[in-house]
Write a protein that holds these residues in place. Structure first.
Motif: not given
Length: 251
Positions: A69-73
């Motif tokens: 559930n983690i996004l690194i933008a």
């Protein structure tokens, strides 16, 4: 009388020979023609085993590449003339590979969290030399520009935590970050900022993110790293990530 006995014996011998001949023919037929019904289940079981193995491998691959559930933008521009500046993300050499500073930090975060990487890209191309990039960034800020994004997040609902990386340009967010934060609604999600700076740290960028995303929880204890320290910052990034309560942030 003798003729009758001879005829009778001859008839009996003929019958015996005929019976033996028929038995041999039946025996050869049974041994040389295997039953189709006997081999069919074996072929089916072999195919089923192969299919089960393929399905198991496919399931394992899917599980291993899941981003949770983690996004690194992150947004980054690599300068090519070897000059690090407050207006540039610049670059770092790691294990013989040249990476943009924010790209490098984003990859460390991705490795530690198992999240998904998303590069914030624009349709327009930015200058890659220091002086031209500096002028371009100043002009964008003066015009309050909103550069068009070249890539989109298609599954935003899958993420609860958004790590957001950017360089500090002119003591502010790069203008593509304004486009990004105005284009998406992160309400109910947690935004965790990280930045590479030349001398201003975060400036007021965290407050700006909170203003642009009033429905999100913006972590004030973000990670800021000097452009001069990026190459040796791996442990600092790891310690920072491990110190975050990502479970609580996602709830």
């Amino acid at each position: 009388m003798k003729k009758r006995i001879v005829i009778l014996l001859s008839a009996m011998l003929a019958l015996l020979l005929a019976a033996c001949s028929g038995g041999e023919q039946n025996g050869v037929s049974a041994q040389s023609q295997p039953s189709a019904s006997a081999t069919a289940p074996q072929t089916s079981r072999a195919q089923s085993a192969d299919q089960n193995e393929e399905n198991s491998q496919a399931t394992g691959t899917s599980s291993e590449t899941s981003g949770g559930n983690i996004l690194i933008a992150y947004f980054s521009v690599m300068e090519t003339d070897g000059v690090d500046t407050v207006a540039g993300a610049s670059r770092v050499a790691v294990n013989g590979e040249v990476l943009e500073n924010n790209e490098y930090v984003a990859q460390i975060i991705q490795r530690e969290t198992g999240g998904d990487l998303f590069r914030i890209e624009t349709v327009q191309e930015y200058p890659t030399t220091h002086d031209l990039l500096l002028d371009f960034a100043y002009e964008e800020k003066a015009q309050d520009a909103r550069p068009e994004l070249a890539a989109q997040i298609e599954n935003l609902d899958d993420y609860d935590v958004i790590f957001l990386g950017f360089p500090n340009w002119n003591a502010d967010l790069p203008m593509p970050l304004y486009t990004f934060l105005e284009e998406y609604d992160f309400s109910g999600k947690t935004i965790i900022p990280f930045t590479i700076y030349g001398g201003s740290g975060f400036s007021r960028t965290i407050q700006t993110i909170s203003t642009l995303q009033p429905g999100a929880t913006v972590i004030s204890d973000g990670l800021s790293i000097s452009r001069n320290d990026v190459a040796g910052a791996e442990n600092e990034v790891i310690d920072w990530v491990n110190g975050l309560d990502l479970t609580a942030n996602a709830s």
